[in-house]
Design a protein around this motif. Sequence first.
Motif, PDB file in Angstrom:
ATOM      1  N   GLU A  48     -77.040  36.142  10.002  1.00 42.21           N
ATOM      2  CA  GLU A  48     -76.188  34.953  10.167  1.00 42.21           C
ATOM      3  C   GLU A  48     -75.531  34.571   8.849  1.00 42.21           C
ATOM      4  N   LYS A  63     -77.495  25.540   9.569  1.00 34.37           N
ATOM      5  CA  LYS A  63     -78.360  24.901   8.577  1.00 34.37           C
ATOM      6  C   LYS A  63     -79.496  24.134   9.247  1.00 34.37           C
ATOM      7  N   ASN A 104     -80.881  24.616  12.145  1.00 41.40           N
ATOM      8  CA  ASN A 104     -81.862  25.558  12.687  1.00 41.40           C
ATOM      9  C   ASN A 104     -82.648  26.257  11.575  1.00 41.40           C
ATOM     10  N   PHE A 105     -81.963  26.604  10.499  1.00 42.07           N
ATOM     11  CA  PHE A 105     -82.639  27.262   9.385  1.00 42.07           C
ATOM     12  C   PHE A 105     -83.659  26.329   8.742  1.00 42.07           C
ATOM     13  N   LEU A 107     -85.160  33.105   1.972  1.00 43.77           N
ATOM     14  CA  LEU A 107     -85.546  34.223   2.833  1.00 43.77           C
ATOM     15  C   LEU A 107     -86.383  35.236   2.053  1.00 43.77           C
ATOM     16  N   GLN A 143     -87.108  36.894  12.751  1.00 34.85           N
ATOM     17  CA  GLN A 143     -86.332  35.669  12.544  1.00 34.85           C
ATOM     18  C   GLN A 143     -85.680  35.674  11.160  1.00 34.85           C
ATOM     19  N   TYR A 164     -81.637  35.355  10.426  1.00 34.92           N
ATOM     20  CA  TYR A 164     -80.969  34.434   9.500  1.00 34.92           C
ATOM     21  C   TYR A 164     -80.208  35.188   8.418  1.00 34.92           C
ATOM     22  N   PHE A 184     -80.106  29.858   0.301  1.00 36.67           N
ATOM     23  CA  PHE A 184     -80.785  30.182   1.558  1.00 36.67           C
ATOM     24  C   PHE A 184     -81.330  31.604   1.531  1.00 36.67           C
TER      25      PHE A 184
END
Length: 128
Positions: free
Chosen positions: A58, A117, A119-120, A36, A51, A55, A32
């Motif tokens: 998070e 996950k 939402n990502f 990004l 955003q 993340y 992840f």
Amino acid sequence: MKTATIYNSDLHFEHKQWESELAFWKDELKTFNDRLGELQTRWTDKDVLAQLEHYQNEFILHGNVIEDLQETIEKHELNISEHSNDKADSMDVPMFNTHTEIREKMEIQRQIYADLKKNFFRFLSKYM
């Protein structure tokens, strides 16, 4: 009323399951974070970058939770092993209560992680 016996081997098995799950999450977070990084090179929009930072934070928080859970499980596993060395096949009530608390933490974290996950992935589908 019949009393159930909880065997150390059953708890050890559950620990192994949790450890595998946590290791998978940890590995997934690396992927992840790679995503990004890709997005950071593609976008300059401040809202998107905010955003991305959200993340990233998070994922850091979840990584810390993973490490805390791994440490808690390791300590509990050590307690079980010491208990087993005393030739006891089953666990006493306080140790089982600790195990139950860890189980509840894992269940809560599963839901939190699943939501993160979901939402990502929505975010990725919008901006990848």
